[in-house]
Design an enzyme around this catalytic site. Structure first.
Site, PDB file in Angstrom:
ATOM      1  N   ARG A 120      13.430  -1.347  -0.469  1.00 63.39           N
ATOM      2  CA  ARG A 120      13.391   0.115  -0.376  1.00 63.39           C
ATOM      3  C   ARG A 120      13.726   0.772  -1.692  1.00 63.39           C
ATOM      4  O   ARG A 120      13.161   1.790  -2.057  1.00 63.39           O
ATOM      5  CB  ARG A 120      14.375   0.585   0.699  1.00 63.39           C
ATOM      6  CG  ARG A 120      14.607   2.078   0.667  1.00 63.39           C
ATOM      7  CD  ARG A 120      15.608   2.522   1.699  1.00 63.39           C
ATOM      8  NE  ARG A 120      15.206   2.104   3.026  1.00 63.39           N
ATOM      9  CZ  ARG A 120      16.051   1.705   3.974  1.00 63.39           C
ATOM     10  NH1 ARG A 120      17.335   1.665   3.722  1.00 63.39           N
ATOM     11  NH2 ARG A 120      15.606   1.348   5.149  1.00 63.39           N
ATOM     12  N   TYR A 121      14.689   0.207  -2.399  1.00 67.75           N
ATOM     13  CA  TYR A 121      15.137   0.780  -3.669  1.00 67.75           C
ATOM     14  C   TYR A 121      14.422   0.074  -4.823  1.00 67.75           C
ATOM     15  O   TYR A 121      14.027  -1.088  -4.700  1.00 67.75           O
ATOM     16  CB  TYR A 121      16.643   0.591  -3.814  1.00 67.75           C
ATOM     17  CG  TYR A 121      17.473   1.313  -2.778  1.00 67.75           C
ATOM     18  CD1 TYR A 121      17.634   2.697  -2.854  1.00 67.75           C
ATOM     19  CD2 TYR A 121      18.103   0.630  -1.746  1.00 67.75           C
ATOM     20  CE1 TYR A 121      18.410   3.370  -1.920  1.00 67.75           C
ATOM     21  CE2 TYR A 121      18.892   1.300  -0.823  1.00 67.75           C
ATOM     22  CZ  TYR A 121      19.046   2.667  -0.910  1.00 67.75           C
ATOM     23  OH  TYR A 121      19.814   3.321   0.004  1.00 67.75           O
ATOM     24  N   ARG A 124      16.388  -3.392  -6.227  1.00 66.56           N
ATOM     25  CA  ARG A 124      17.159  -4.332  -5.408  1.00 66.56           C
ATOM     26  C   ARG A 124      16.538  -4.527  -4.035  1.00 66.56           C
ATOM     27  O   ARG A 124      15.845  -3.656  -3.519  1.00 66.56           O
ATOM     28  CB  ARG A 124      18.612  -3.884  -5.283  1.00 66.56           C
ATOM     29  CG  ARG A 124      18.830  -2.481  -4.753  1.00 66.56           C
ATOM     30  CD  ARG A 124      20.167  -1.974  -5.316  1.00 66.56           C
ATOM     31  NE  ARG A 124      20.636  -0.741  -4.690  1.00 66.56           N
ATOM     32  CZ  ARG A 124      20.180   0.459  -5.008  1.00 66.56           C
ATOM     33  NH1 ARG A 124      19.204   0.595  -5.890  1.00 66.56           N
ATOM     34  NH2 ARG A 124      20.669   1.532  -4.420  1.00 66.56           N
ATOM     35  N   CYS A 133      25.287 -13.835  14.414  1.00 64.51           N
ATOM     36  CA  CYS A 133      26.599 -13.474  13.884  1.00 64.51           C
ATOM     37  C   CYS A 133      27.654 -14.247  14.654  1.00 64.51           C
ATOM     38  O   CYS A 133      27.389 -14.753  15.736  1.00 64.51           O
ATOM     39  CB  CYS A 133      26.866 -11.978  14.046  1.00 64.51           C
ATOM     40  SG  CYS A 133      25.638 -10.976  13.206  1.00 64.51           S
ATOM     41  N   CYS A 137      28.847  -6.738  17.154  1.00 70.21           N
ATOM     42  CA  CYS A 137      29.399  -5.384  17.144  1.00 70.21           C
ATOM     43  C   CYS A 137      28.493  -4.513  17.994  1.00 70.21           C
ATOM     44  O   CYS A 137      27.278  -4.487  17.778  1.00 70.21           O
ATOM     45  CB  CYS A 137      29.408  -4.828  15.723  1.00 70.21           C
ATOM     46  SG  CYS A 137      30.011  -6.013  14.509  1.00 70.21           S
ATOM     47  N   CYS A 140      25.737  -2.308  16.337  1.00 72.25           N
ATOM     48  CA  CYS A 140      24.990  -2.942  15.239  1.00 72.25           C
ATOM     49  C   CYS A 140      23.677  -2.219  14.950  1.00 72.25           C
ATOM     50  O   CYS A 140      22.859  -2.024  15.834  1.00 72.25           O
ATOM     51  CB  CYS A 140      24.704  -4.399  15.576  1.00 72.25           C
ATOM     52  SG  CYS A 140      23.737  -5.205  14.276  1.00 72.25           S
ATOM     53  N   ARG A 142      21.188  -3.321  13.453  1.00 68.69           N
ATOM     54  CA  ARG A 142      20.031  -4.203  13.655  1.00 68.69           C
ATOM     55  C   ARG A 142      20.041  -4.829  15.042  1.00 68.69           C
ATOM     56  O   ARG A 142      19.586  -5.962  15.225  1.00 68.69           O
ATOM     57  CB  ARG A 142      19.978  -5.278  12.574  1.00 68.69           C
ATOM     58  CG  ARG A 142      19.710  -4.667  11.239  1.00 68.69           C
ATOM     59  CD  ARG A 142      19.335  -5.616  10.123  1.00 68.69           C
ATOM     60  NE  ARG A 142      19.471  -4.840   8.906  1.00 68.69           N
ATOM     61  CZ  ARG A 142      20.471  -4.982   8.032  1.00 68.69           C
ATOM     62  NH1 ARG A 142      21.387  -5.912   8.199  1.00 68.69           N
ATOM     63  NH2 ARG A 142      20.546  -4.196   6.985  1.00 68.69           N
ATOM     64  N   ASP A 301      24.764   4.931  12.568  1.00 77.37           N
ATOM     65  CA  ASP A 301      23.315   5.151  12.663  1.00 77.37           C
ATOM     66  C   ASP A 301      22.902   5.514  14.088  1.00 77.37           C
ATOM     67  O   ASP A 301      23.633   5.250  15.048  1.00 77.37           O
ATOM     68  CB  ASP A 301      22.579   3.884  12.221  1.00 77.37           C
ATOM     69  CG  ASP A 301      22.786   3.589  10.745  1.00 77.37           C
ATOM     70  OD1 ASP A 301      22.910   4.545   9.962  1.00 77.37           O
ATOM     71  OD2 ASP A 301      22.833   2.391  10.375  1.00 77.37           O
ATOM     72  N   ASP A 338      22.942   6.752   6.214  1.00 76.80           N
ATOM     73  CA  ASP A 338      21.736   5.992   5.930  1.00 76.80           C
ATOM     74  C   ASP A 338      20.645   6.757   6.667  1.00 76.80           C
ATOM     75  O   ASP A 338      20.613   6.774   7.905  1.00 76.80           O
ATOM     76  CB  ASP A 338      21.887   4.542   6.434  1.00 76.80           C
ATOM     77  CG  ASP A 338      21.038   3.575   5.629  1.00 76.80           C
ATOM     78  OD1 ASP A 338      20.048   4.024   5.008  1.00 76.80           O
ATOM     79  OD2 ASP A 338      21.343   2.369   5.635  1.00 76.80           O
ATOM     80  N   LYS A 345      20.653   5.372   1.639  1.00 74.32           N
ATOM     81  CA  LYS A 345      22.008   5.884   1.805  1.00 74.32           C
ATOM     82  C   LYS A 345      22.192   7.162   0.993  1.00 74.32           C
ATOM     83  O   LYS A 345      21.955   7.165  -0.211  1.00 74.32           O
ATOM     84  CB  LYS A 345      23.011   4.826   1.344  1.00 74.32           C
ATOM     85  CG  LYS A 345      22.918   3.555   2.161  1.00 74.32           C
ATOM     86  CD  LYS A 345      23.814   2.469   1.597  1.00 74.32           C
ATOM     87  CE  LYS A 345      23.646   1.169   2.333  1.00 74.32           C
ATOM     88  NZ  LYS A 345      22.365   0.483   2.065  1.00 74.32           N
TER      89      LYS A 345
HETATM   90  C1  LIG Z   1      22.267  -0.721   1.550  1.00 78.27           C
HETATM   91  C2  LIG Z   1      21.038  -1.264   1.067  1.00 78.27           C
HETATM   92  C3  LIG Z   1      20.941  -1.791  -0.231  1.00 78.27           C
HETATM   93  C4  LIG Z   1      22.111  -1.783  -1.186  1.00 78.27           C
HETATM   94  O1  LIG Z   1      22.449  -0.483  -1.547  1.00 78.27           O
HETATM   95  P1  LIG Z   1      23.658  -0.191  -2.563  1.00 78.27           P
HETATM   96  O2  LIG Z   1      23.827   1.282  -2.531  1.00 78.27           O
HETATM   97  O3  LIG Z   1      23.260  -0.730  -3.888  1.00 78.27           O
HETATM   98  O4  LIG Z   1      24.854  -0.932  -2.015  1.00 78.27           O
HETATM   99  C5  LIG Z   1      19.737  -2.279  -0.633  1.00 78.27           C
HETATM  100  N1  LIG Z   1      18.656  -2.266   0.171  1.00 78.27           N
HETATM  101  C6  LIG Z   1      18.711  -1.751   1.416  1.00 78.27           C
HETATM  102  C7  LIG Z   1      17.486  -1.735   2.241  1.00 78.27           C
HETATM  103  C8  LIG Z   1      19.900  -1.249   1.912  1.00 78.27           C
HETATM  104  O5  LIG Z   1      19.960  -0.761   3.154  1.00 78.27           O
HETATM  105  S1  SF4 Z   2      27.128  -5.132  12.357  1.00 79.28           S
HETATM  106 FE1  SF4 Z   2      25.485  -6.360  13.308  1.00 79.28          FE
HETATM  107  S2  SF4 Z   2      24.874  -7.789  11.692  1.00 79.28           S
HETATM  108 FE2  SF4 Z   2      26.905  -7.006  11.130  1.00 79.28          FE
HETATM  109  S3  SF4 Z   2      28.358  -8.477  12.004  1.00 79.28           S
HETATM  110 FE3  SF4 Z   2      28.120  -6.821  13.494  1.00 79.28          FE
HETATM  111  S4  SF4 Z   2      26.526  -7.574  14.881  1.00 79.28           S
HETATM  112 FE4  SF4 Z   2      26.402  -8.817  13.029  1.00 79.28          FE
END
Ligand SMILES: *Cc1c(COP(=O)(O)O)cnc(C)c1O
Ligand code: SF4
Length: 395
Positions: A120-121, A124, A133, A137, A140, A142, A301, A338, A345
């Site tokens: 996305r960025y 990175r 996991c 949580c 979560c 995801r 989220d 986010d 973010k």
């Molecule tokens: C959070 C995240 C990152 C890392 O973001 P930083 O602000 O550098 O910590 C990179 N890619 C994705 C898709 C993310 O959600």
């Molecule tokens: S937030 Fe989601 S991915 Fe992270 S430890 Fe908890 S259950 Fe696992």
């Protein structure tokens, strides 16, 4: 409100599992094998409320139930509002979906050039390496894929992910996440980190993991050797409440720190769990005591079935306002949203800038007092510069 943050008061011991051999307790394999994963197992230790029972019934359709014995001990079984309990024991709220909630709340699916790799960025990538996991949580982000309760069938190909990174020289930062990357075997992690290190343009490698919190036993000396070998490897752990900070977590973070792993923390702001000043302060102070630098505080989220866990944004802003200036600057995380739909973010800050005029910025400090800072040098009444005398400096 909290016992002193003094380490004397941090949880230690085997709690409900006192009879278990210490060598078993300290084995991460034992901890994983003995996880609580069914309603019946839960009820051996705790009297579930009707609300929780309804949540547990639904969990297998949403996000699996799993709690390590180590983490379960941190629950106050007498208190239905226990902040640890609310994080890992499902509740009925999970069955209700409000209209603005989404399966993919931060829009990851649209920016996945390769399965499991979110780009996305500009510089990175987020590399999702597993869907499992140590514990789950309830909030979560995801949930759609983690634990596979929704039949997402996540099978990332590490080779495809690595190949994509090799072919994109603009990627200088790789974040391993999931699921929890530290559930991979030492052999797989060693291989993955080694392959990433071989890529000349990858200069920054980090791991997002809640394993130190759910399963500190996994942070073995052997694992730390792998981080040392491929280091520097940075790590973001995930602690939400001061009661999660125990002697065992302290020791795990110490092993990581001594292996040269810089540690950050990401918390999620959660309703009735950590959304008050005393709790948050205690959490942040205990993190500093473990050499962990608070990094992000996430607004929760818009995950499906999460309304009961979300806190209003205004409350989050008030919280930051009550902390900045009032306690150690090092302890302050950046509060972020986010953005739904994939905006990434976005920092949320209290308003410290009152106004900016042509020649000054008007600021408000942590006590609410006003201060001014000029934007242009004042040209009036300037004195001619004194002649530079080198000997005066040398005396
Ligand atoms: C959070 C995240 C990152 C890392 O973001 P930083 O602000 O550098 O910590 C990179 N890619 C994705 C898709 C993310 O959600
Ligand atoms: S937030 Fe989601 S991915 Fe992270 S430890 Fe908890 S259950 Fe696992």
């Amino acid at each position: 409100m909290y016992p002193q943050d003094n380490r004397e008061n941090w949880f230690k011991g085997q709690g409900h599992w006192e009879g278990v051999a210490e060598s078993d307790w300290k084995s991460w394999v034992w901890q994983l094998k003995n996880r609580i994963t069914t309603t019946e197992q839960l009820e051996e230790f705790i009297e579930l409320t009707p609300d929780e029972k309804a949540g547990c019934l639904f969990a297998n359709n949403k996000l699996a139930l799993a709690i390590t014995p180590y983490f379960f001990n941190l629950i106050d079984t007498e208190n239905p509002d226990c902040p640890i309990r609310k994080q890992v024991i499902p509740r009925k709220g999970e069955t209700t979906i409000s209209p603005d909630e989404l399966l993919d709340p931060v829009g990851e699916e649209n920016t996945m050039p390769v399965k499991g790799l979110v780009h996305r960025y500009p510089d990175r990538v987020l590399f999702l390496v597993t869907d499992r996991c140590a514990a789950y949580c309830r909030y979560c982000t995801r949930s759609r894929l983690v634990s596979n309760a929704q039949d997402y069938n996540f099978h990332p190909s590490y080779e495809e992910g690595l190949e994509y990174i090799r072919n994109h020289p603009e990627i200088r930062d790789v974040l391993l996440s999931g699921g929890d990357p530290l559930l991979l075997s030492d052999r797989k992690l060693d291989h993955l980190l080694g392959e990433l290190r071989k890529i000349p343009h990858v200069e920054f490698i980090r791991i997002g993991s809640r394993i130190p919190v759910f399963l500190p036993q996994r942070i073995t000396p052997q694992l730390c050797e792998i981080f040392k070998k491929h280091g520097p490897i940075w790590m973001s752990i995930h602690v939400n409440h001061p009661n999660e900070i125990t002697e065992e977590l302290y020791e795990a973070t110490e092993r990581l720190s001594f292996a040269g792993v810089p540690l950050g923390n990401q918390s999620v702001l959660l309703n009735g769990i950590n959304d008050d000043v005393d709790t948050m302060k205690s959490l942040l102070h205990r993190l500093l005591m473990m050499r962990v630098r608070p990094y992000y505080l996430y607004q929760c989220d818009l995950i499906t079935g999460s309304a009961h866990l979300r806190t209003p944004v205004e409350k989050g802003i008030e919280l930051i306002k009550a902390l900045r200036g009032h306690t150690t600057g090092y302890s302050l995380p950046q509060y972020v949203i986010d953005a739904p739909g994939g905006g990434g973010k976005i920092p949320i800050n209290p308003e410290y800038i009152q106004k900016i005029t042509e020649d000054e910025i008007v600021l408000r400090n942590f006590e609410g007092k006003e201060y001014r800072y000029p934007l242009k040098p004042n040209q009036q009444g300037l004195e001619p510069a004194r002649e530079f005398e080198p000997e005066a400096v040398l005396v």
